[in-house]
Design an enzyme around this catalytic site. Sequence first.
Site, short mmCIF file in Angstrom:
data_model
loop_
_atom_site.label_atom_id
_atom_site.label_comp_id
_atom_site.label_asym_id
_atom_site.label_seq_id
_atom_site.Cartn_x
_atom_site.Cartn_y
_atom_site.Cartn_z
N SER A 186 0.69 -1.29 0.05
CA SER A 186 -0.05 -0.02 -0.07
C SER A 186 0.56 1.23 0.01
O SER A 186 0.29 2.36 -0.21
CB SER A 186 -1.02 -0.10 1.11
OG SER A 186 -0.14 0.10 2.37
N THR A 200 -1.78 2.83 4.02
CA THR A 200 -1.16 4.02 3.77
C THR A 200 -0.36 4.35 5.05
O THR A 200 -0.83 3.87 6.06
CB THR A 200 -2.12 5.16 3.60
OG1 THR A 200 -2.59 5.21 2.48
CG2 THR A 200 -1.47 6.35 3.83
N THR A 235 1.65 6.95 0.24
CA THR A 235 0.72 5.66 -0.13
C THR A 235 1.00 5.71 -1.53
O THR A 235 1.17 6.56 -2.26
CB THR A 235 -0.54 6.12 0.40
OG1 THR A 235 -1.61 4.90 -0.12
CG2 THR A 235 -1.17 7.19 -0.56
N ARG A 254 -6.13 9.23 -10.50
CA ARG A 254 -6.67 9.53 -9.28
C ARG A 254 -5.54 9.87 -8.38
O ARG A 254 -4.71 9.21 -8.05
CB ARG A 254 -7.56 8.38 -9.07
CG ARG A 254 -8.30 8.36 -7.53
CD ARG A 254 -7.68 7.94 -6.43
NE ARG A 254 -8.40 8.10 -5.26
CZ ARG A 254 -7.87 7.53 -4.16
NH1 ARG A 254 -6.57 7.26 -3.78
NH2 ARG A 254 -8.64 7.96 -2.75
N THR A 266 -6.01 7.88 7.13
CA THR A 266 -5.99 6.84 6.20
C THR A 266 -7.41 6.34 5.94
O THR A 266 -8.17 6.42 6.74
CB THR A 266 -5.21 5.82 6.83
OG1 THR A 266 -5.06 4.36 5.92
CG2 THR A 266 -5.64 5.00 8.32
N GLY A 267 -7.30 5.61 4.93
CA GLY A 267 -8.48 5.22 4.39
C GLY A 267 -9.07 5.89 3.01
O GLY A 267 -8.03 6.33 2.36
C1 SD4 Z 1 -5.99 7.30 -0.33
N1 SD4 Z 1 -6.06 7.50 1.83
O1 SD4 Z 1 -5.53 7.20 -1.53
C2 SD4 Z 1 -5.47 6.83 0.76
C3 SD4 Z 1 -5.34 5.53 0.90
C4 SD4 Z 1 -5.42 5.03 2.13
O2 SD4 Z 1 -5.80 3.13 3.66
O3 SD4 Z 1 -5.08 5.65 3.11
N2 SD4 Z 1 -5.92 3.79 2.61
O4 SD4 Z 1 -7.44 7.73 -0.57
#
Ligand code: SD4
Length: 338
Positions: A88, A198, A216, A226, A249-250
């Site tokens: 990731s 991330t 990330t 994106r 994160t997310g």
């Molecule tokens: C994103 N926030 O690219 C990042 C991905 C991530 O856990 O954190 N995933 O949207």
Amino acid sequence: MTDRRKFVKLSLLSSAAVLAGNKLMGKATPASYVVPPTVKDNPIVISTWPFGKPANAAAWEVLRKGGRALDAVEAGVRVPEADPHNQSVGYGGRPDRDGRVTLDACIMDENSKCGSVACLEHIVHPISVARMVMEKTPHVMLVGDGALQFALANGLKKENLLTPKSEAEWRAWLKDHKYKPVINIENQLPGGESNHDTIGMVAMDKNGNLSGACTTSGLSYKLHGRVGDSPIIGAGLYVDNEVGAATSTGVGEEVIRIVGSHLVVELMRQGHSPEDACKQAVERIVAKSPAAAREAQVGFLALNKKGDFGGYALQKGFSYAVRNGNLNTVIESKYHYV
Ligand code: SD4
């Protein structure tokens, strides 16, 4: 008492009186007095997910020797960036739908200086490119080919970041999945494992100064081009040296919508604890996009000037790693949808 000793004693008493007076009158405390003495010499680093633990270890090496929080967070997040098993972040990250590994990262220091790169390909350490953007250019953010050109011009090596494992998984995903944009495709991965992680890391050094870094490969199999929250100052990361620092994160789309990390820092400025500030930011996501929030994971992580820290997530499963003079552990975050 000698005149000099009397003077020193009187000066100390009057400083204390001014500070107490300011507090009583609700005036802002002068910046130079913001760091409580108990926090000085007691550095701390926190970062997202269990793989934050080895990253914290690298950051701690810098902090423990009295180094700067900025150097600590850069050194820390370089660990998962270089790890091919971490799919990731950085090298070995899962690619976009076209099979291209595109990386997002940002960094911010105690002087509110910041740098960022988005949709950067072929460079193992996007965080170091972000730092170069901060230190060597008058800009904050470089993207795509421009970011790559800048990295190469600054001596970094062009590399293939797609590992055989990530490539094989992507090819398997291509067979079974329609080519259409879906924000949270977590459950569509072979085996159902998470498609996003991330590393977001924030630290305070022995001088009480704060810095943060976030890096990330973004959501797996995203549309090419994106960009998520992670390289966006205020969304994926924010540092205000008078108040605290936060990272996320997310699903980045949900974090960007509420400018999440900035929101967390502003809530701490209003007096909320790090955990409560993170909780309120999560609740803001739920309020603004209730349907999407049910399907998504977002976790916030925050540190204030006193060295208090906390996190909060939409869903079960978010955890974060903490390292200071007493702790070296991973903590399960509380979450909204119980
Ligand atoms: C994103 N926030 O690219 C990042 C991905 C991530 O856990 O954190 N995933 O949207």
